[in-house]
Design an enzyme around this catalytic site. Structure first.
Site, PDB file in Angstrom:
ATOM      1  N   SER A  64       0.807  -1.222   0.000  1.00  0.00           N
ATOM      2  CA  SER A  64       0.000   0.000   0.000  1.00  0.00           C
ATOM      3  C   SER A  64       0.839   1.270   0.000  1.00  0.00           C
ATOM      4  O   SER A  64       1.582   1.531  -0.932  1.00  0.00           O
ATOM      5  CB  SER A  64      -0.978  -0.034   1.182  1.00  0.00           C
ATOM      6  OG  SER A  64      -1.879   1.030   1.140  1.00  0.00           O
ATOM      7  N   ASP A 278      -1.480   1.535  -3.619  1.00  0.00           N
ATOM      8  CA  ASP A 278      -2.297   0.466  -4.201  1.00  0.00           C
ATOM      9  C   ASP A 278      -3.715   0.935  -4.522  1.00  0.00           C
ATOM     10  O   ASP A 278      -4.591   0.130  -4.821  1.00  0.00           O
ATOM     11  CB  ASP A 278      -2.329  -0.758  -3.282  1.00  0.00           C
ATOM     12  CG  ASP A 278      -3.021  -0.509  -1.946  1.00  0.00           C
ATOM     13  OD1 ASP A 278      -3.126   0.668  -1.547  1.00  0.00           O
ATOM     14  OD2 ASP A 278      -3.448  -1.477  -1.298  1.00  0.00           O
ATOM     15  N   ASP A 280      -6.264   2.349  -2.796  1.00  0.00           N
ATOM     16  CA  ASP A 280      -7.476   2.139  -1.993  1.00  0.00           C
ATOM     17  C   ASP A 280      -7.784   3.336  -1.094  1.00  0.00           C
ATOM     18  O   ASP A 280      -8.774   3.322  -0.367  1.00  0.00           O
ATOM     19  CB  ASP A 280      -7.404   0.845  -1.176  1.00  0.00           C
ATOM     20  CG  ASP A 280      -6.294   0.823  -0.138  1.00  0.00           C
ATOM     21  OD1 ASP A 280      -5.558   1.818  -0.016  1.00  0.00           O
ATOM     22  OD2 ASP A 280      -6.155  -0.213   0.554  1.00  0.00           O
ATOM     23  N   ALA A 371     -10.310   8.913   8.245  1.00  0.00           N
ATOM     24  CA  ALA A 371      -9.819  10.244   7.895  1.00  0.00           C
ATOM     25  C   ALA A 371      -8.734  10.186   6.829  1.00  0.00           C
ATOM     26  O   ALA A 371      -8.564  11.127   6.044  1.00  0.00           O
ATOM     27  CB  ALA A 371      -9.281  10.944   9.144  1.00  0.00           C
ATOM     28  N   PRO A 497      -3.105   2.212  22.101  1.00  0.00           N
ATOM     29  CA  PRO A 497      -1.820   1.568  21.833  1.00  0.00           C
ATOM     30  C   PRO A 497      -1.650   1.304  20.344  1.00  0.00           C
ATOM     31  O   PRO A 497      -2.613   0.996  19.637  1.00  0.00           O
ATOM     32  CB  PRO A 497      -1.913   0.247  22.613  1.00  0.00           C
ATOM     33  CG  PRO A 497      -3.375  -0.035  22.690  1.00  0.00           C
ATOM     34  CD  PRO A 497      -4.070   1.298  22.742  1.00  0.00           C
ATOM     35  N   GLY A 499      -0.744  -0.752  17.040  1.00  0.00           N
ATOM     36  CA  GLY A 499      -0.934  -2.171  16.752  1.00  0.00           C
ATOM     37  C   GLY A 499       0.353  -2.895  16.429  1.00  0.00           C
ATOM     38  O   GLY A 499       0.376  -4.126  16.353  1.00  0.00           O
TER      39      GLY A 499
END
Length: 599
Positions: A64, A278, A280, A371, A497, A499
């Site tokens: 991406s 990519d 999206d 967003a 937190p 990921g």
């Protein structure tokens, strides 16, 4: 399952010692040279998932908006959705298994998920334009074939196009034709039909500059543009002919740096958009006559789309359940505008497209956008049938509105957020409503905000509830945040937190940029103190005295302290309009302040 053949092939795609990866919303992502074994194993997993669901499964090779040297992979479930959470765990387990444990892990997955190993399997594969993608795609194919699965390699595709192909194949063609031509024709036909009904004229509404992030979006948009050229003229920049993928360009760059991409000259009030690598995600932007940059992100895209859909429903007299789904990162002004002015209900989910998509499926019509510009609209099967009937049976204005709605349903890629599809939806709505990019931007003014991150010893000490908007642990943190928020007008803040790394992400917004910056810094200090911060204590990202001095010099004494806005918006559009006017008065101040911010 030929375990001997799997072991033999796996040795050709050996796992590097000590490498541990986690399958998340974006699948696996890391440096391309570390992914060969992961790709092979995801080919194996895709076959098992296909056998279990008796459906076509997709495998997309992409990273991406990541740098060109990275790559990644994600699996696509039967209706074009993200991989089911339980299978994300299987993906992580399989990717991290040592060579001697591979057979056992595959058997465990098969038994746990009751996979019929005699069932046929079919996998479709797509890839982006990264130099590493073709070789890694072949590693996926190796995994598919060694387990006896059939496959179709689509080659170069945008990520949303692969989601579309999977959806088409698993609905027997009801959703569309599972070819790139089928994708182009379905979207373009709907777009051309919509724009034929636009009453406005002139190129000002029908010309668009598109930054393609030097990615796959350029290739596919160029292939597609002749299908819709009578409704829109696109000028492509960062088209892959020179420059690196996502380097100083693309939607993520524009969103995070709040400035146009490299390689694109923008005239004042010229409408522009950026895809990510990519294709999206999409964001829009323009320069005003004073040269100030204006970003139109996923929040304003969702607002434009949902308000237009609601207007069409009102026109045809349908009372359907429409909802907008956001995350905690959505700007507070967008939420208030939707709820108070447009009277559209808004719902908040945890961060991650899979959470928004799942929530949006609960409505007759669900619109979701992060967003960052990743999103789409979903329409229930019952709604699609009802709208098709209305387009045939109603008369005059009602029939025209129903026909518009029918076409806009076809124009959305309901399998996934899709920059090309969303671009055509936005362009059609702007043309139909006769809106300029400035008028769209002026629907409401974003509250100033700031995002920071705090390094901690263990991010797991932070747990949240209420769609990540409230901290449950460590004790006392949420109370500290609540006390800090009370100090500022129109303010809110939350922490969550990361990921992927041991950092805590902090978000704050308030009625002025200075207040948002102060609040974000104070919340960061609270996190550092209460959640095991390590390294240097968080420092302010600006010089308050210098900021005030420079603003007052530029705009007059006292400018930095004036222009308050009401704390509450209780009377719908009128109170919201007051807030919007006050925020606009500060826009020049905020723009000047950005020039003296310290990174």
């Amino acid at each position: 399952m030929d375990l001997g053949a799997i072991t033999k092939y796996s040795a050709l795609h050996a796992k590097p010692n000590g490498l541990i990866l986690q399958y998340g919303t974006a699948g696996f992502r890391t440096k391309a040279e570390h992914l060969d074994h992961v790709m092979f194993r995801m080919g194996l997993l895709a076959v098992l998932r296909s056998k279990q669901t008796k459906s076509t499964i997709g495998v997309m090779v992409t990273a991406s908006h990541n740098p060109e040297e990275d790559n990644g992979v994600k699996l696509v479930d039967p209706l074009g959705e993200m991989l089911a959470p339980s299978w994300e765990e299987h993906a992580t387990c399989l990717a991290n298994a040592e060579e001697q444990d591979m057979q056992r892990v595959l058997i465990d997955i098969s038994e746990k998920e009751a996979v019929n190993l005699q069932q046929d399997a079919f996998v479709v594969i797509g890839r982006d334009t990264r130099p590493s993608s073709e070789k890694l795609s072949q590693s996926v194919i190796d995994g598919v074939t060694v387990l006896g699965g059939q496959f179709h390699d689509y080659g170069l595709l945008t990520t949303p196009q692969l989601h579309y192909m999977v959806y088409c194949r698993n609905t027997g063609g009801r959703y569309g034709k599972a070819t790139i031509e089928g994708y182009y024709q379905k979207l373009s036909k709907a777009f051309v039909e919509l724009t034929k009904q636009a009453s406005c004229s002139g190129d000002e509404y029908r010309s668009l500059k598109v930054d393609c992030a030097n990615g796959i979006g350029a290739l596919k948009l160029r292939e597609m543009e002749h299908y819709f050229s009578q409704g829109l003229s696109v000028q492509l920049f960062n088209d892959g002919s020179k420059g690196k993928l996502n380097h100083l360009c693309g939607a993520d760059f524009v969103k995070s740096h709040q400035k146009p991409p490299q390689g694109m000259e923008i005239k004042s009030n010229e409408r522009c958009c950026s895809f990510d690598g990519d294709a999206d995600r999409i964001v829009y932007y323009y320069h005003d006559t004073d040269g100030h940059f204006h970003l139109i992100d996923g929040d304003k895209i969702a607002t434009l789309i949902s308000s237009f859909l609601k207007e069409l429903l009102v026109e045809i007299g349908e009372s359907l359940n429409i909802g907008v789904v956001q995350t905690a990162y959505a700007n507070g002004s967008s939420t208030r505008y939707l709820e108070e002015v447009m009277k559209v209900p808004v719902y908040c989910t945890k961060t991650g497209v899979k959470h928004l998509h799942h929530k949006a499926q609960e409505f007759d019509i669900g619109v979701y956008f992060e967003a960052n510009g990743h999103g789409t609209a979903l329409f229930s099967t019952a709604v699609e049938m009802k709208i098709k009937q209305s387009a045939q049976q109603l008369e005059d204005k009602k029939r025209k509105a129903a026909k518009m709605l029918e076409n806009i349903i076809d124009l959305f890629n309901q399998a996934a957020g899709d920059a090309i599809s969303d671009m055509l939806v936005i362009e059609a709505i702007l043309a139909l409503k006769g809106l300029t990019v400035q008028q769209w931007d002026a629907l409401y003014t974003d509250l100033p905000n700031r995002q920071l991150k705090v390094q901690v010893a263990d991010r797991r000490v932070i747990s949240t509830t209420n769609a990540e908007r409230q901290a449950v642990t460590p004790p006392g943190l949420q109370e500290a945040i609540n006390d800090l928020v009370k100090k500022y007008k129109l303010s809110r803040a939350f922490v969550r937190p990361s990921g992927t790394e041991d950092v805590v992400r902090v978000y704050a917004e308030a009625d002025s940029q200075e207040s948002a910056d102060h609040l974000a810094h104070e919340v960061s200090l609270a996190v550092f103190q209460l959640a095991g911060g390590i390294g240097e204590r968080p420092q302010p990202g600006y010089k308050a005295a210098e900021t005030t001095h420079n603003i007052n010099n530029a705009f007059g004494p006292g400018t930095a302290d004036e222009h308050t806005v009401p704390k509450q918006c209780c009377d719908g559009s009128r109170s919201f309009a007051k807030e919007t006017r006050a925020l606009k008065m500060r826009s020049a101040v905020a723009s000047h302040r950005k020039l003296i911010m310290i990174n």
